[in-house]
Design a protein around this motif. Structure first.
Motif, PDB file in Angstrom:
ATOM      1  N   TYR A  76      46.541  53.426  45.482  1.00 12.55           N
ATOM      2  CA  TYR A  76      45.703  52.361  44.938  1.00 12.55           C
ATOM      3  C   TYR A  76      45.502  51.233  45.954  1.00 12.55           C
ATOM      4  N   THR A  77      46.502  50.975  46.780  1.00 14.27           N
ATOM      5  CA  THR A  77      46.347  49.944  47.809  1.00 14.27           C
ATOM      6  C   THR A  77      45.256  50.332  48.789  1.00 14.27           C
ATOM      7  N   ALA A  78      45.182  51.612  49.133  1.00 19.23           N
ATOM      8  CA  ALA A  78      44.123  52.073  50.037  1.00 19.23           C
ATOM      9  C   ALA A  78      42.750  51.836  49.419  1.00 19.23           C
ATOM     10  N   LEU A  79      42.627  52.085  48.121  1.00 15.90           N
ATOM     11  CA  LEU A  79      41.342  51.857  47.457  1.00 15.90           C
ATOM     12  C   LEU A  79      41.026  50.373  47.354  1.00 15.90           C
ATOM     13  N   LEU A 122      44.109  58.028  39.814  1.00 14.80           N
ATOM     14  CA  LEU A 122      43.266  56.964  40.383  1.00 14.80           C
ATOM     15  C   LEU A 122      42.057  56.663  39.501  1.00 14.80           C
ATOM     16  N   GLU A 123      42.266  56.644  38.192  1.00 14.53           N
ATOM     17  CA  GLU A 123      41.162  56.373  37.273  1.00 14.53           C
ATOM     18  C   GLU A 123      41.173  54.933  36.768  1.00 14.53           C
ATOM     19  N   SER A 179      41.367  50.653  37.836  1.00 12.02           N
ATOM     20  CA  SER A 179      41.015  49.808  38.973  1.00 12.02           C
ATOM     21  C   SER A 179      42.293  49.522  39.754  1.00 12.02           C
ATOM     22  N   PRO A 180      42.206  49.385  41.078  1.00  9.77           N
ATOM     23  CA  PRO A 180      43.415  49.084  41.859  1.00  9.77           C
ATOM     24  C   PRO A 180      44.156  47.854  41.343  1.00  9.77           C
ATOM     25  N   GLN A 181      43.418  46.814  40.985  1.00  5.34           N
ATOM     26  CA  GLN A 181      44.074  45.588  40.512  1.00  5.34           C
ATOM     27  C   GLN A 181      44.823  45.841  39.217  1.00  5.34           C
ATOM     28  N   ALA A 182      44.225  46.611  38.305  1.00  8.55           N
ATOM     29  CA  ALA A 182      44.878  46.874  37.022  1.00  8.55           C
ATOM     30  C   ALA A 182      46.190  47.617  37.223  1.00  8.55           C
ATOM     31  N   PHE A 183      46.198  48.577  38.149  1.00  5.30           N
ATOM     32  CA  PHE A 183      47.430  49.333  38.363  1.00  5.30           C
ATOM     33  C   PHE A 183      48.462  48.513  39.125  1.00  5.30           C
ATOM     34  N   LEU A 184      48.044  47.894  40.216  1.00  2.00           N
ATOM     35  CA  LEU A 184      48.992  47.195  41.080  1.00  2.00           C
ATOM     36  C   LEU A 184      49.574  45.945  40.435  1.00  2.00           C
ATOM     37  N   GLN A 185      48.813  45.317  39.549  1.00  8.76           N
ATOM     38  CA  GLN A 185      49.295  44.103  38.911  1.00  8.76           C
ATOM     39  C   GLN A 185      49.724  44.333  37.462  1.00  8.76           C
ATOM     40  N   GLY A 186      49.600  45.552  36.998  1.00  4.89           N
ATOM     41  CA  GLY A 186      49.991  45.869  35.633  1.00  4.89           C
ATOM     42  C   GLY A 186      51.418  46.348  35.569  1.00  4.89           C
TER      43      GLY A 186
END
Length: 234
Positions: A92-95, A167-168, A170-177
């Motif tokens: 997710y960081t790459a995306l 990876l379905e 958003s990167p922000q939702a995963f990384l900050q969730g």
């Protein structure tokens, strides 16, 4: 496990109920183990999916399952689940760092061919996931020198990952969730970051470092950049 009488029983019940021929191909998965023992109700060492989802994001669970070939034993433990979370975070960081773009790329086509070959080889999901990580590394490597190609690879990365249900978000939702019980809320983190920005503006660097250390102790990773500070949960 116990091919007879399970197959025959399933065939008899299903064909009697539907009047249709039942499956002709059976795919047997490896056992799930806990502390090197087969997970089973009789041993009392089993977890329900509700138990697992109370602690981990559903996509993390999916990644954990797919990271082992379906025919192999699947060893469930906290370390393995934490490793799955970290691995997904890298993708997710790459995306997050590369904006997906349109267009064609021979490099992206090559990655897709290798991903497809892996999935056609008895659903070799670990090999397919390895291709996704190569794509993520190329995204990071090319984002400065060839943003167009990096964007095409990023878009293809999300497409291929989506074929196996990854990876379905958003990167922000995963990384900050994924905030668990007792974890800092996003609102609290943002407030602490604002206090850190103010401390740095006042040249109170000792206080700014204290805030960073407080966040680090709570499992929050800060990434300072020219456009500000990004954060994610470790």
């Amino acid at each position: 496990d116990l091919q007879f009488p399970h197959h025959e029983n399933e065939i008899a019940q299903s064909e009697s109920a539907t009047g249709q021929r039942y499956v002709t191909t059976w795919m047997h998965n490896g056992f799930v183990t806990v502390d090197d023992e087969k997970m089973s109700k009789s041993l009392g060492n089993f977890l329900t999916i509700r138990d697992v989802l109370a602690r981990y994001d559903a996509e993390t669970v999916r990644y954990f399952v797919l990271s082992t070939h379906y025919r192999s034993p699947l060893a469930y433990n906290a370390d393995a689940m934490d490793a799955a979370t970290s691995a997904l975070s890298r993708l997710y960081t790459a995306l997050r760092d590369v904006a997906p773009g349109d267009g064609q790329s021979d490099v992206a086509d090559g990655f897709e061919a290798r991903f497809t070959d892996a999935m056609a080889d008895d659903l070799n999901t670990p090999a397919a996931i390895a291709v996704l990580f190569e794509m993520a590394r190329d995204c990071q490597r090319l984002k400065q020198e060839d943003a167009q190609t990096a964007g095409v690879i990023a878009a293809r990365l999300r497409t291929l990952a989506g074929r196996i249900g990854l990876l379905e978000q958003s990167p922000q939702a995963f990384l900050q969730g994924q905030a668990g019980e007792g974890d800092l809320s996003a609102e609290t983190i943002e407030a602490m970051l604002q206090a850190r920005r103010e401390a740095r503006s006042d040249k109170n660097f000792a206080r700014a470092d204290e805030i960073r250390d407080e966040l680090t102790a709570q499992g929050i990773v800060l990434e300072d950049g020219p456009d500000g500070t990004l954060w994610r949960r470790s």
